[in-house]
Structures are given as C-alpha cells and as structure tokens.
Design a protein around this motif. Sequence first.
Motif, PDB file in Angstrom:
ATOM      1  N   ASP A  49       0.807  -1.224   0.000  1.00  0.00           N
ATOM      2  CA  ASP A  49       0.000   0.000   0.000  1.00  0.00           C
ATOM      3  C   ASP A  49       0.837   1.270   0.000  1.00  0.00           C
ATOM      4  OD1 ASP A  49       0.543  -0.750   2.725  1.00  0.00           O
ATOM      5  OD2 ASP A  49      -0.975   0.671   3.372  1.00  0.00           O
ATOM      6  N   PHE A  50       2.044   1.217   0.572  1.00  0.00           N
ATOM      7  CA  PHE A  50       2.904   2.403   0.568  1.00  0.00           C
ATOM      8  C   PHE A  50       3.330   2.736  -0.859  1.00  0.00           C
ATOM      9  CE2 PHE A  50       7.034   4.577   1.063  1.00  0.00           C
ATOM     10  CZ  PHE A  50       6.601   5.672   1.788  1.00  0.00           C
ATOM     11  N   ILE A  51       3.685   1.730  -1.635  1.00  0.00           N
ATOM     12  CA  ILE A  51       4.074   1.947  -3.033  1.00  0.00           C
ATOM     13  C   ILE A  51       2.864   2.430  -3.830  1.00  0.00           C
ATOM     14  CG2 ILE A  51       4.845   0.790  -5.152  1.00  0.00           C
ATOM     15  CD1 ILE A  51       6.644  -0.949  -3.295  1.00  0.00           C
ATOM     16  N   CYS A  52       1.714   1.827  -3.580  1.00  0.00           N
ATOM     17  CA  CYS A  52       0.483   2.283  -4.243  1.00  0.00           C
ATOM     18  C   CYS A  52       0.227   3.753  -3.936  1.00  0.00           C
ATOM     19  CB  CYS A  52      -0.715   1.435  -3.807  1.00  0.00           C
ATOM     20  SG  CYS A  52      -0.676  -0.260  -4.395  1.00  0.00           S
ATOM     21  N   LYS A  53       0.414   4.144  -2.680  1.00  0.00           N
ATOM     22  CA  LYS A  53       0.175   5.533  -2.269  1.00  0.00           C
ATOM     23  C   LYS A  53       1.131   6.479  -2.984  1.00  0.00           C
ATOM     24  CE  LYS A  53      -1.431   8.960   0.142  1.00  0.00           C
ATOM     25  NZ  LYS A  53      -2.427   9.766  -0.522  1.00  0.00           N
ATOM     26  N   ILE A  54       2.382   6.073  -3.147  1.00  0.00           N
ATOM     27  CA  ILE A  54       3.350   6.917  -3.856  1.00  0.00           C
ATOM     28  C   ILE A  54       2.922   7.096  -5.313  1.00  0.00           C
ATOM     29  CG2 ILE A  54       5.720   7.000  -4.741  1.00  0.00           C
ATOM     30  CD1 ILE A  54       6.585   5.710  -2.059  1.00  0.00           C
ATOM     31  N   VAL A  55       2.531   6.018  -5.973  1.00  0.00           N
ATOM     32  CA  VAL A  55       2.099   6.091  -7.374  1.00  0.00           C
ATOM     33  C   VAL A  55       0.847   6.952  -7.497  1.00  0.00           C
ATOM     34  CG1 VAL A  55       1.187   4.729  -9.313  1.00  0.00           C
ATOM     35  CG2 VAL A  55       3.163   3.896  -8.013  1.00  0.00           C
ATOM     36  N   VAL A  56      -0.126   6.722  -6.634  1.00  0.00           N
ATOM     37  CA  VAL A  56      -1.377   7.487  -6.680  1.00  0.00           C
ATOM     38  C   VAL A  56      -1.110   8.961  -6.362  1.00  0.00           C
ATOM     39  CG1 VAL A  56      -3.640   7.775  -5.581  1.00  0.00           C
ATOM     40  CG2 VAL A  56      -2.847   5.499  -6.246  1.00  0.00           C
ATOM     41  N   SER A  57      -0.229   9.236  -5.422  1.00  0.00           N
ATOM     42  CA  SER A  57       0.118  10.622  -5.092  1.00  0.00           C
ATOM     43  C   SER A  57       0.780  11.315  -6.273  1.00  0.00           C
ATOM     44  CB  SER A  57       1.039  10.675  -3.874  1.00  0.00           C
ATOM     45  OG  SER A  57       0.337  10.275  -2.730  1.00  0.00           O
ATOM     46  N   ALA A  58       1.629  10.611  -6.989  1.00  0.00           N
ATOM     47  CA  ALA A  58       2.278  11.190  -8.173  1.00  0.00           C
ATOM     48  C   ALA A  58       1.233  11.531  -9.236  1.00  0.00           C
ATOM     49  CB  ALA A  58       3.327  10.223  -8.726  1.00  0.00           C
ATOM     50  N   ILE A  59       0.294  10.639  -9.446  1.00  0.00           N
ATOM     51  CA  ILE A  59      -0.781  10.907 -10.413  1.00  0.00           C
ATOM     52  C   ILE A  59      -1.610  12.100  -9.952  1.00  0.00           C
ATOM     53  CG2 ILE A  59      -2.901   9.982 -11.452  1.00  0.00           C
ATOM     54  CD1 ILE A  59      -1.513   7.182 -11.254  1.00  0.00           C
ATOM     55  N   SER A  60      -1.925  12.164  -8.663  1.00  0.00           N
ATOM     56  CA  SER A  60      -2.690  13.291  -8.111  1.00  0.00           C
ATOM     57  C   SER A  60      -1.933  14.604  -8.283  1.00  0.00           C
ATOM     58  CB  SER A  60      -3.002  13.061  -6.635  1.00  0.00           C
ATOM     59  OG  SER A  60      -3.901  12.014  -6.484  1.00  0.00           O
ATOM     60  N   LEU A  61      -0.624  14.575  -8.076  1.00  0.00           N
ATOM     61  CA  LEU A  61       0.205  15.769  -8.251  1.00  0.00           C
ATOM     62  C   LEU A  61       0.077  16.292  -9.682  1.00  0.00           C
ATOM     63  CD1 LEU A  61       2.676  17.544  -7.007  1.00  0.00           C
ATOM     64  CD2 LEU A  61       4.029  16.054  -8.462  1.00  0.00           C
ATOM     65  N   VAL A  62       0.183  15.391 -10.648  1.00  0.00           N
ATOM     66  CA  VAL A  62       0.074  15.787 -12.064  1.00  0.00           C
ATOM     67  C   VAL A  62      -1.335  16.312 -12.354  1.00  0.00           C
ATOM     68  CG1 VAL A  62       0.114  14.945 -14.439  1.00  0.00           C
ATOM     69  CG2 VAL A  62       1.905  14.234 -12.831  1.00  0.00           C
ATOM     70  N   LEU A  63      -2.346  15.624 -11.851  1.00  0.00           N
ATOM     71  CA  LEU A  63      -3.730  16.073 -12.083  1.00  0.00           C
ATOM     72  C   LEU A  63      -3.959  17.455 -11.465  1.00  0.00           C
ATOM     73  CD1 LEU A  63      -5.730  12.769 -11.458  1.00  0.00           C
ATOM     74  CD2 LEU A  63      -5.350  13.939 -13.653  1.00  0.00           C
ATOM     75  N   ASN A  64      -3.503  17.652 -10.242  1.00  0.00           N
ATOM     76  CA  ASN A  64      -3.658  18.962  -9.584  1.00  0.00           C
ATOM     77  C   ASN A  64      -2.957  20.056 -10.398  1.00  0.00           C
ATOM     78  OD1 ASN A  64      -5.281  18.282  -7.404  1.00  0.00           O
ATOM     79  ND2 ASN A  64      -3.537  17.665  -6.172  1.00  0.00           N
ATOM     80  N   TYR A  65      -1.771  19.767 -10.903  1.00  0.00           N
ATOM     81  CA  TYR A  65      -1.032  20.748 -11.707  1.00  0.00           C
ATOM     82  C   TYR A  65      -1.799  21.074 -12.977  1.00  0.00           C
ATOM     83  CZ  TYR A  65       2.569  23.005 -14.462  1.00  0.00           C
ATOM     84  OH  TYR A  65       3.257  23.888 -15.249  1.00  0.00           O
ATOM     85  N   LEU A  66      -2.275  20.044 -13.665  1.00  0.00           N
ATOM     86  CA  LEU A  66      -3.003  20.259 -14.920  1.00  0.00           C
ATOM     87  C   LEU A  66      -4.283  21.054 -14.710  1.00  0.00           C
ATOM     88  CD1 LEU A  66      -2.555  16.783 -16.636  1.00  0.00           C
ATOM     89  CD2 LEU A  66      -1.379  18.928 -17.192  1.00  0.00           C
ATOM     90  N   PHE A  67      -4.975  20.786 -13.596  1.00  0.00           N
ATOM     91  CA  PHE A  67      -6.232  21.486 -13.338  1.00  0.00           C
ATOM     92  C   PHE A  67      -6.032  22.851 -12.695  1.00  0.00           C
ATOM     93  CE2 PHE A  67      -8.023  17.002 -13.144  1.00  0.00           C
ATOM     94  CZ  PHE A  67      -8.521  17.068 -14.436  1.00  0.00           C
ATOM     95  N   SER A  68      -4.811  23.134 -12.226  1.00  0.00           N
ATOM     96  CA  SER A  68      -4.544  24.458 -11.637  1.00  0.00           C
ATOM     97  C   SER A  68      -4.329  25.453 -12.743  1.00  0.00           C
ATOM     98  CB  SER A  68      -3.310  24.411 -10.741  1.00  0.00           C
ATOM     99  OG  SER A  68      -3.579  23.663  -9.584  1.00  0.00           O
TER     100      SER A  68
END
Length: 146
Positions: A127-146
């Motif tokens: 789950d820690f690795i999953c969280k890192i991957v999901v957080s990276a995707i969220s970071l990109v999504l937040n940047y794109l939508f900002s």
Amino acid sequence: MSEKSSKRAASGFSERLRKIFIKYEEALTYIFFGALTTLVYYIARFGSRMLLGEISGAAMIATAIAQITAITFAFITNKLFVFASLDLHPKKIWSEFVPFVICRAATGVFTMIAMIVLVDGLEIHQDFICKIVVSAISLVLNYLFS
C-alpha cells in the motif's frame, strides 16, 4: 584540466541549469511548494492531534484541520509564487479559490478510490508503493487542473 577551463566548464554548467530552470520554472516551483504543502499538512495534523488529545474523533478532526490548512496554504503559494497571479480583488480570489478547492476535493476522491481499487480490488499489498504512485498521479492532475 587548467583552472581556466575548469571555471569555464562550471560556468557553462551553471548556465545550462539556469536555462533549464527558466524553461521549467512553473513546474519546478509547483513541485517545491507542493513539498512545502505536504510539510504544512503534517505539521498541522500533528499539532492539532496533540492539542485535541484523547477526545472522541480527534484523529478525524485533526485530519480535517490539516487538510483545510494545507489546501489554503497551497492556494496562496500557487497563486502568488507559482502562477504569479497578483490580482487580490475578493471576487477574483473567490473565482480562483472555489475551482481550486473543488479540484483538490476531486483528486482526494480519486486518491481514495484508486487506493481501494489497488489495495483491496487488485490485492496489491504494497500500500505504501500504491500511495506513492497514486500521489504522483494526483500531483500531475492537480497541476493540470490548476
């Protein structure tokens, strides 16, 4: 290598770094302030959890306080330092703040769903690795939508 050529090489390297920073300044400052936002979140979470003590629901209340604090910090730093939007008229701020919060809420929901799908649905027990991957995707999504 002589001292002159060594200085020229260092100068050339510095110039290349400067050009890279200028080219990617917005993304780099976004990542930098994103890291600071994460730090703000954990400080607010830890501090409010300590202040709340053992009251019922303290963990959830502390998480909510930290989330509100971090989103507010992210909005201010992104507005002023990442996107250099210096219009401080209340209507302008509100028109930027509402979509910003909605975006953060949407990526928060995405994070929860993605973690459930990965950890519970696909039974990926890292789950820690999953969280890192999901957080990276969220970071990109937040940047794109900002």
